[in-house]
Design a protein around this motif. Structure first.
Motif, PDB file in Angstrom:
ATOM      1  N   ILE A   1      -3.241  -7.511  -0.870  1.00 18.11           N
ATOM      2  CA  ILE A   1      -3.579  -7.555  -2.294  1.00 18.11           C
ATOM      3  C   ILE A   1      -4.372  -6.315  -2.678  1.00 18.11           C
ATOM      4  CG2 ILE A   1      -4.970  -8.747  -4.037  1.00 18.11           C
ATOM      5  CD1 ILE A   1      -4.166 -11.370  -2.648  1.00 18.11           C
ATOM      6  N   PHE A   2      -5.356  -5.952  -1.872  1.00 21.48           N
ATOM      7  CA  PHE A   2      -6.149  -4.761  -2.156  1.00 21.48           C
ATOM      8  C   PHE A   2      -5.298  -3.495  -2.064  1.00 21.48           C
ATOM      9  CE2 PHE A   2      -9.659  -7.653  -1.004  1.00 21.48           C
ATOM     10  CZ  PHE A   2     -10.399  -7.521  -2.167  1.00 21.48           C
ATOM     11  N   VAL A   3      -4.400  -3.443  -1.088  1.00 23.87           N
ATOM     12  CA  VAL A   3      -3.499  -2.294  -0.972  1.00 23.87           C
ATOM     13  C   VAL A   3      -2.607  -2.208  -2.203  1.00 23.87           C
ATOM     14  CG1 VAL A   3      -1.525  -1.371   0.329  1.00 23.87           C
ATOM     15  CG2 VAL A   3      -3.526  -2.256   1.541  1.00 23.87           C
ATOM     16  N   TYR A   4      -2.107  -3.341  -2.673  1.00 26.82           N
ATOM     17  CA  TYR A   4      -1.258  -3.354  -3.857  1.00 26.82           C
ATOM     18  C   TYR A   4      -2.004  -2.842  -5.088  1.00 26.82           C
ATOM     19  CZ  TYR A   4       1.700  -5.005  -7.647  1.00 26.82           C
ATOM     20  OH  TYR A   4       2.471  -5.064  -8.773  1.00 26.82           O
ATOM     21  N   VAL A   5      -3.223  -3.304  -5.280  1.00 31.00           N
ATOM     22  CA  VAL A   5      -4.016  -2.863  -6.431  1.00 31.00           C
ATOM     23  C   VAL A   5      -4.256  -1.362  -6.361  1.00 31.00           C
ATOM     24  CG1 VAL A   5      -6.299  -3.003  -7.511  1.00 31.00           C
ATOM     25  CG2 VAL A   5      -5.108  -5.092  -6.845  1.00 31.00           C
ATOM     26  N   TYR A   6      -4.635  -0.868  -5.200  1.00 31.44           N
ATOM     27  CA  TYR A   6      -4.894   0.563  -5.030  1.00 31.44           C
ATOM     28  C   TYR A   6      -3.639   1.386  -5.308  1.00 31.44           C
ATOM     29  CZ  TYR A   6      -5.882   4.971  -2.693  1.00 31.44           C
ATOM     30  OH  TYR A   6      -6.020   6.305  -2.406  1.00 31.44           O
ATOM     31  N   ARG A   7      -2.516   0.986  -4.705  1.00 30.71           N
ATOM     32  CA  ARG A   7      -1.279   1.739  -4.870  1.00 30.71           C
ATOM     33  C   ARG A   7      -0.737   1.651  -6.299  1.00 30.71           C
ATOM     34  NH1 ARG A   7       1.825   3.205  -0.391  1.00 30.71           N
ATOM     35  NH2 ARG A   7       2.983   4.226  -2.053  1.00 30.71           N
ATOM     36  N   MET A   8      -0.901   0.492  -6.945  1.00 37.12           N
ATOM     37  CA  MET A   8      -0.423   0.365  -8.326  1.00 37.12           C
ATOM     38  C   MET A   8      -1.266   1.203  -9.281  1.00 37.12           C
ATOM     39  SD  MET A   8       2.384  -1.106  -8.579  1.00 37.12           S
ATOM     40  CE  MET A   8       2.423  -1.176 -10.362  1.00 37.12           C
ATOM     41  N   ASN A   9      -2.554   1.293  -9.044  1.00 39.49           N
ATOM     42  CA  ASN A   9      -3.391   2.174  -9.865  1.00 39.49           C
ATOM     43  C   ASN A   9      -2.935   3.624  -9.737  1.00 39.49           C
ATOM     44  OD1 ASN A   9      -5.007   0.216 -11.036  1.00 39.49           O
ATOM     45  ND2 ASN A   9      -6.506   0.288  -9.372  1.00 39.49           N
ATOM     46  N   ARG A  10      -2.562   4.030  -8.536  1.00 40.41           N
ATOM     47  CA  ARG A  10      -2.052   5.388  -8.338  1.00 40.41           C
ATOM     48  C   ARG A  10      -0.700   5.578  -9.009  1.00 40.41           C
ATOM     49  NH1 ARG A  10      -2.112   7.203  -2.457  1.00 40.41           N
ATOM     50  NH2 ARG A  10      -1.714   9.202  -3.431  1.00 40.41           N
ATOM     51  N   LEU A  11       0.171   4.554  -8.922  1.00 42.84           N
ATOM     52  CA  LEU A  11       1.471   4.648  -9.593  1.00 42.84           C
ATOM     53  C   LEU A  11       1.305   4.691 -11.106  1.00 42.84           C
ATOM     54  CD1 LEU A  11       3.934   2.250  -7.732  1.00 42.84           C
ATOM     55  CD2 LEU A  11       4.104   4.714  -7.992  1.00 42.84           C
ATOM     56  N   ASP A  12       0.392   3.871 -11.633  1.00 47.58           N
ATOM     57  CA  ASP A  12       0.141   3.882 -13.079  1.00 47.58           C
ATOM     58  C   ASP A  12      -0.296   5.264 -13.545  1.00 47.58           C
ATOM     59  OD1 ASP A  12       0.797   1.217 -13.238  1.00 47.58           O
ATOM     60  OD2 ASP A  12      -1.268   0.506 -13.336  1.00 47.58           O
ATOM     61  N   ALA A  13      -1.197   5.857 -12.791  1.00 47.92           N
ATOM     62  CA  ALA A  13      -1.677   7.185 -13.160  1.00 47.92           C
ATOM     63  C   ALA A  13      -0.577   8.233 -13.032  1.00 47.92           C
ATOM     64  CB  ALA A  13      -2.876   7.573 -12.294  1.00 47.92           C
ATOM     65  N   LYS A  14       0.229   8.128 -12.001  1.00 48.95           N
ATOM     66  CA  LYS A  14       1.306   9.092 -11.774  1.00 48.95           C
ATOM     67  C   LYS A  14       2.343   9.067 -12.890  1.00 48.95           C
ATOM     68  CE  LYS A  14       4.925  10.253  -8.445  1.00 48.95           C
ATOM     69  NZ  LYS A  14       5.539   9.906  -7.155  1.00 48.95           N
ATOM     70  N   TYR A  15       2.689   7.880 -13.354  1.00 47.28           N
ATOM     71  CA  TYR A  15       3.731   7.740 -14.374  1.00 47.28           C
ATOM     72  C   TYR A  15       3.179   7.581 -15.789  1.00 47.28           C
ATOM     73  CZ  TYR A  15       7.083   7.408 -10.584  1.00 47.28           C
ATOM     74  OH  TYR A  15       7.866   7.681  -9.493  1.00 47.28           O
ATOM     75  N   GLY A  16       1.875   7.668 -15.950  1.00 49.59           N
ATOM     76  CA  GLY A  16       1.290   7.620 -17.287  1.00 49.59           C
ATOM     77  C   GLY A  16       1.224   6.236 -17.900  1.00 49.59           C
TER      78      GLY A  16
END
Length: 85
Positions: A65-80
């Motif tokens: 769950i923590f890995v998912y949150v971290y990676r999704m925050n990075r994906l959100d930032a990457k794709y705007g």
């Protein structure tokens, strides 16, 4: 749907499938299928197969769950697609 949105969702689905496969491997593979083999090892006085079936899969799930949150925050930032956008 724009190309940016399609790439975002493709990356999101790939991440979800990866994390679900890790969780499946840990909970079903280590906790059930490989339990007898893993029982030859011990963690804190308990057989490793028993530990994975009772505690390990829960710990791995919470960690994922923590890995998912971290990676999704990075994906959100990457794709705007951040919270402020």
């Amino acid at each position: 749907m724009s190309a940016n949105s399609k790439a975002y969702w493709r990356a999101n689905i790939r991440l979800v499938l990866l994390l679900l496969s890790i969780w499946f491997t840990v909970s079903y593979g280590f906790g059930i299928l490989l339990r007898d083999w893993m029982d030859q090892f011990q963690v804190g006085g308990f057989r490793l197969g028993f530990w994975f079936a009772q505690q390990g899969s829960i710990y791995v799930f919470v960690l994922l769950i923590f890995v998912y949150v971290y990676r999704m925050n990075r994906l959100d930032a990457k794709y705007g697609f951040g919270e402020g956008d």
